[in-house]
Write a protein that holds these residues in place. Structure first.
Motif, PDB file in Angstrom:
ATOM      1  N   ASN A 245       0.858  -1.191   0.000  1.00 40.56           N
ATOM      2  CA  ASN A 245       0.000   0.000   0.000  1.00 40.56           C
ATOM      3  C   ASN A 245       0.891   1.237   0.000  1.00 40.56           C
ATOM      4  O   ASN A 245       1.560   1.529   0.987  1.00 40.56           O
ATOM      5  CB  ASN A 245      -0.893  -0.018   1.247  1.00 40.56           C
ATOM      6  CG  ASN A 245      -1.976   1.040   1.212  1.00 40.56           C
ATOM      7  OD1 ASN A 245      -1.740   2.170   0.799  1.00 40.56           O
ATOM      8  ND2 ASN A 245      -3.165   0.677   1.665  1.00 40.56           N
ATOM      9  N   ILE A 246       0.938   1.981  -1.111  1.00 37.15           N
ATOM     10  CA  ILE A 246       1.875   3.101  -1.221  1.00 37.15           C
ATOM     11  C   ILE A 246       1.505   4.233  -0.266  1.00 37.15           C
ATOM     12  O   ILE A 246       2.394   4.924   0.250  1.00 37.15           O
ATOM     13  CB  ILE A 246       1.973   3.619  -2.668  1.00 37.15           C
ATOM     14  CG1 ILE A 246       0.607   4.093  -3.185  1.00 37.15           C
ATOM     15  CG2 ILE A 246       2.554   2.567  -3.584  1.00 37.15           C
ATOM     16  CD1 ILE A 246       0.685   4.765  -4.548  1.00 37.15           C
ATOM     17  N   TYR A 247       0.214   4.431  -0.021  1.00 40.03           N
ATOM     18  CA  TYR A 247      -0.182   5.457   0.947  1.00 40.03           C
ATOM     19  C   TYR A 247       0.155   4.988   2.369  1.00 40.03           C
ATOM     20  O   TYR A 247       0.550   5.791   3.218  1.00 40.03           O
ATOM     21  CB  TYR A 247      -1.677   5.748   0.822  1.00 40.03           C
ATOM     22  CG  TYR A 247      -2.091   6.127  -0.571  1.00 40.03           C
ATOM     23  CD1 TYR A 247      -1.734   7.368  -1.106  1.00 40.03           C
ATOM     24  CD2 TYR A 247      -2.811   5.242  -1.373  1.00 40.03           C
ATOM     25  CE1 TYR A 247      -2.106   7.714  -2.401  1.00 40.03           C
ATOM     26  CE2 TYR A 247      -3.177   5.581  -2.659  1.00 40.03           C
ATOM     27  CZ  TYR A 247      -2.819   6.819  -3.169  1.00 40.03           C
ATOM     28  OH  TYR A 247      -3.168   7.150  -4.449  1.00 40.03           O
ATOM     29  N   GLY A 248       0.016   3.695   2.594  1.00 41.79           N
ATOM     30  CA  GLY A 248       0.377   3.148   3.887  1.00 41.79           C
ATOM     31  C   GLY A 248       1.863   3.279   4.168  1.00 41.79           C
ATOM     32  O   GLY A 248       2.272   3.447   5.323  1.00 41.79           O
ATOM     33  N   ALA A 249       2.693   3.205   3.114  1.00 38.33           N
ATOM     34  CA  ALA A 249       4.140   3.347   3.301  1.00 38.33           C
ATOM     35  C   ALA A 249       4.482   4.719   3.865  1.00 38.33           C
ATOM     36  O   ALA A 249       5.287   4.843   4.801  1.00 38.33           O
ATOM     37  CB  ALA A 249       4.865   3.112   1.982  1.00 38.33           C
ATOM     38  N   MET A 250       3.867   5.751   3.313  1.00 39.53           N
ATOM     39  CA  MET A 250       4.137   7.099   3.819  1.00 39.53           C
ATOM     40  C   MET A 250       3.551   7.275   5.215  1.00 39.53           C
ATOM     41  O   MET A 250       4.201   7.859   6.102  1.00 39.53           O
ATOM     42  CB  MET A 250       3.565   8.144   2.861  1.00 39.53           C
ATOM     43  CG  MET A 250       3.887   9.584   3.256  1.00 39.53           C
ATOM     44  SD  MET A 250       5.653   9.938   3.393  1.00 39.53           S
ATOM     45  CE  MET A 250       6.139   9.998   1.660  1.00 39.53           C
ATOM     46  N   LEU A 251       2.337   6.762   5.446  1.00 37.02           N
ATOM     47  CA  LEU A 251       1.747   6.846   6.780  1.00 37.02           C
ATOM     48  C   LEU A 251       2.592   6.093   7.804  1.00 37.02           C
ATOM     49  O   LEU A 251       2.850   6.581   8.911  1.00 37.02           O
ATOM     50  CB  LEU A 251       0.322   6.285   6.764  1.00 37.02           C
ATOM     51  CG  LEU A 251      -0.384   6.230   8.130  1.00 37.02           C
ATOM     52  CD1 LEU A 251      -0.543   7.628   8.713  1.00 37.02           C
ATOM     53  CD2 LEU A 251      -1.735   5.532   8.014  1.00 37.02           C
ATOM     54  N   GLY A 252       3.046   4.908   7.440  1.00 44.37           N
ATOM     55  CA  GLY A 252       3.897   4.137   8.333  1.00 44.37           C
ATOM     56  C   GLY A 252       5.193   4.859   8.652  1.00 44.37           C
ATOM     57  O   GLY A 252       5.673   4.829   9.788  1.00 44.37           O
ATOM     58  N   GLY A 253       5.765   5.531   7.648  1.00 43.01           N
ATOM     59  CA  GLY A 253       6.967   6.309   7.890  1.00 43.01           C
ATOM     60  C   GLY A 253       6.726   7.432   8.875  1.00 43.01           C
ATOM     61  O   GLY A 253       7.537   7.672   9.786  1.00 43.01           O
ATOM     62  N   LEU A 254       5.605   8.139   8.721  1.00 45.79           N
ATOM     63  CA  LEU A 254       5.290   9.243   9.634  1.00 45.79           C
ATOM     64  C   LEU A 254       5.067   8.735  11.055  1.00 45.79           C
ATOM     65  O   LEU A 254       5.558   9.328  12.025  1.00 45.79           O
ATOM     66  CB  LEU A 254       4.045   9.986   9.140  1.00 45.79           C
ATOM     67  CG  LEU A 254       4.184  10.719   7.800  1.00 45.79           C
ATOM     68  CD1 LEU A 254       2.851  11.327   7.381  1.00 45.79           C
ATOM     69  CD2 LEU A 254       5.247  11.812   7.882  1.00 45.79           C
ATOM     70  N   VAL A 255       4.324   7.630  11.195  1.00 45.16           N
ATOM     71  CA  VAL A 255       4.076   7.063  12.526  1.00 45.16           C
ATOM     72  C   VAL A 255       5.390   6.631  13.165  1.00 45.16           C
ATOM     73  O   VAL A 255       5.657   6.901  14.347  1.00 45.16           O
ATOM     74  CB  VAL A 255       3.100   5.873  12.431  1.00 45.16           C
ATOM     75  CG1 VAL A 255       3.019   5.132  13.759  1.00 45.16           C
ATOM     76  CG2 VAL A 255       1.719   6.357  12.012  1.00 45.16           C
ATOM     77  N   LEU A 256       6.245   5.988  12.370  1.00 46.58           N
ATOM     78  CA  LEU A 256       7.526   5.520  12.897  1.00 46.58           C
ATOM     79  C   LEU A 256       8.413   6.693  13.312  1.00 46.58           C
ATOM     80  O   LEU A 256       9.054   6.660  14.374  1.00 46.58           O
ATOM     81  CB  LEU A 256       8.229   4.672  11.844  1.00 46.58           C
ATOM     82  CG  LEU A 256       9.535   4.004  12.263  1.00 46.58           C
ATOM     83  CD1 LEU A 256       9.294   3.029  13.404  1.00 46.58           C
ATOM     84  CD2 LEU A 256      10.168   3.296  11.076  1.00 46.58           C
ATOM     85  N   GLY A 257       8.451   7.731  12.485  1.00 43.00           N
ATOM     86  CA  GLY A 257       9.276   8.895  12.809  1.00 43.00           C
ATOM     87  C   GLY A 257       8.820   9.591  14.074  1.00 43.00           C
ATOM     88  O   GLY A 257       9.637   9.957  14.929  1.00 43.00           O
ATOM     89  N   VAL A 258       7.516   9.776  14.210  1.00 42.89           N
ATOM     90  CA  VAL A 258       6.981  10.425  15.419  1.00 42.89           C
ATOM     91  C   VAL A 258       7.246   9.558  16.646  1.00 42.89           C
ATOM     92  O   VAL A 258       7.647  10.060  17.708  1.00 42.89           O
ATOM     93  CB  VAL A 258       5.473  10.697  15.255  1.00 42.89           C
ATOM     94  CG1 VAL A 258       4.861  11.143  16.586  1.00 42.89           C
ATOM     95  CG2 VAL A 258       5.245  11.765  14.191  1.00 42.89           C
ATOM     96  N   ALA A 259       7.036   8.241  16.521  1.00 46.16           N
ATOM     97  CA  ALA A 259       7.274   7.341  17.655  1.00 46.16           C
ATOM     98  C   ALA A 259       8.741   7.375  18.075  1.00 46.16           C
ATOM     99  O   ALA A 259       9.061   7.408  19.279  1.00 46.16           O
ATOM    100  CB  ALA A 259       6.864   5.918  17.290  1.00 46.16           C
ATOM    101  N   GLU A 260       9.631   7.382  17.108  1.00 45.36           N
ATOM    102  CA  GLU A 260      11.065   7.426  17.422  1.00 45.36           C
ATOM    103  C   GLU A 260      11.442   8.732  18.101  1.00 45.36           C
ATOM    104  O   GLU A 260      12.187   8.745  19.090  1.00 45.36           O
ATOM    105  CB  GLU A 260      11.866   7.236  16.138  1.00 45.36           C
ATOM    106  CG  GLU A 260      13.366   7.189  16.343  1.00 45.36           C
ATOM    107  CD  GLU A 260      14.114   6.919  15.059  1.00 45.36           C
ATOM    108  OE1 GLU A 260      15.213   7.462  14.884  1.00 45.36           O
ATOM    109  OE2 GLU A 260      13.586   6.158  14.212  1.00 45.36           O
ATOM    110  N   SER A 261      10.913   9.842  17.590  1.00 45.59           N
ATOM    111  CA  SER A 261      11.238  11.147  18.159  1.00 45.59           C
ATOM    112  C   SER A 261      10.700  11.273  19.580  1.00 45.59           C
ATOM    113  O   SER A 261      11.415  11.734  20.495  1.00 45.59           O
ATOM    114  CB  SER A 261      10.664  12.255  17.270  1.00 45.59           C
ATOM    115  OG  SER A 261      10.951  13.526  17.795  1.00 45.59           O
TER     116      SER A 261
END
Length: 310
Positions: A245-261
């Motif tokens: 899911n290409i939209y899911g890839a970007m959403l997953g990246g945002l969730v991962l980045g926020v969680a890491e930060s």
């Protein structure tokens, strides 16, 4: 709590970079069901391709306004050539083989690309300084944005918009959707699936190269190992969003980045957890998030878009 807006912005910027690389994983998996573990090194090659243009193709003192588009072009060309070459000579001969064979090939290709850059690129055995954009940082509503992040703020949503238009509105994009759903039927309908697969590899590599330029501008350096951990995190982002899911890839990246930060900023404040809040633990919490998602929603946040061809 006063730091929360800053940490959220930091996480969104970091997640945008993960999302750009994750798109390549999810597109390739969605079409040929291949986990291309060499994609992190394709990202790395894009960074070195952009740096090569700046160091060897442009006169000294060239303004970044002129240099940056040419660097992006150089990085995209380098990444696309490597990705298309890998598809043609490493993955295509194994397309009918058991899934383990192309997976092992991808890991071997990943190591080979790392060692090739390490051995042949001047000074690649240590981090190489990446050109930077002068000015900044900028203060917006109490949030500080570094100069190197300006490119990412523009590039990530623009890249996503271009990809969405390509996939939904163009003939090749519709061919990609058909091939992902059923490659055999797509062939019967006159779609050149080999060409579609090459386009998927090329598009994923192009977005990875854009992400590599963003990485260089953000951190001020590139190195031959930079694709390994970031590639794993981008794959994690693709799984979080829903593989294929290409939209899911970007959403997953945002969730991962926020969680890491947020984990890096706040876990140290929890009594007894001070040793787990350092930057070195940021990678650990990213994969903890992946485990939780796989336990409670294994199809990802937006769900998989992959036909089961087993």
């Amino acid at each position: 709590m006063n730091e929360l807006p800053q940490q959220l912005v930091n996480g969104l910027l970091l997640g945008s970079m993960y999302g750009l690389v994750a798109i390549g994983y999810t597109m390739v998996y969605g079409i040929v069901q291949l986990i291309n573990f060499a994609h992190g090194e394709i990202f790395m090659v894009g960074g070195f391709g952009a740096l090569t243009v700046y160091l060897y193709a442009l006169p000294d003192g060239t303004s970044m306004v002129i240099a940056l588009p040419l660097m992006i072009l150089g990085g995209v060309i380098a990444s696309v050539l490597v990705a298309v070459g890998a598809e043609r000579f490493a993955y295509r001969p194994l397309r009918g083989a058991p899934r383990l064979a192309p997976l092992i090939t991808a890991i071997g290709l990943s190591l080979a690309l790392q060692q090739a850059v390490w051995a042949w690129y001047p000074d690649a055995r240590s981090a190489i300084t990446f050109p930077h954009i002068d000015g900044g940082p900028f203060e917006i509503g109490g949030v500080t944005i570094q100069t190197g992040d300006i490119f990412l703020i523009i590039a990530a949503p623009l890249s996503m918009a271009i990809l969405a238009y390509f996939v939904m509105k163009t003939r090749t994009g519709r061919g990609m959707q058909a091939t992902a759903q059923d490659p055999d039927t797509a062939k019967l309908m006159g779609i050149n699936t080999d060409r579609i697969i090459v386009v998927a590899f090329a598009l994923g590599a192009a977005f990875a190269a854009v992400g590599a330029v963003a990485y260089g501008l953000k951190y001020g350096e590139v190195q031959f190992r930079m694709g390994f951990i970031l590639g794993l995190k981008a794959f994690t982002a693709a799984v979080l969003g829903g593989i294929g899911n290409i939209y899911g890839a970007m959403l997953g990246g945002l969730v991962l980045g926020v969680a890491e930060s947020l984990s890096t900023a706040y876990i140290a404040d929890i009594p007894g957890m001070d040793q787990f809040g350092s930057q070195s633990w940021a990678n650990v919490w990213a994969f903890v998030l992946l485990i939780l998602v796989l336990l409670f929603r294994p199809q990802g946040l937006l769900g998989e878009r992959v036909a089961d061809r087993a």
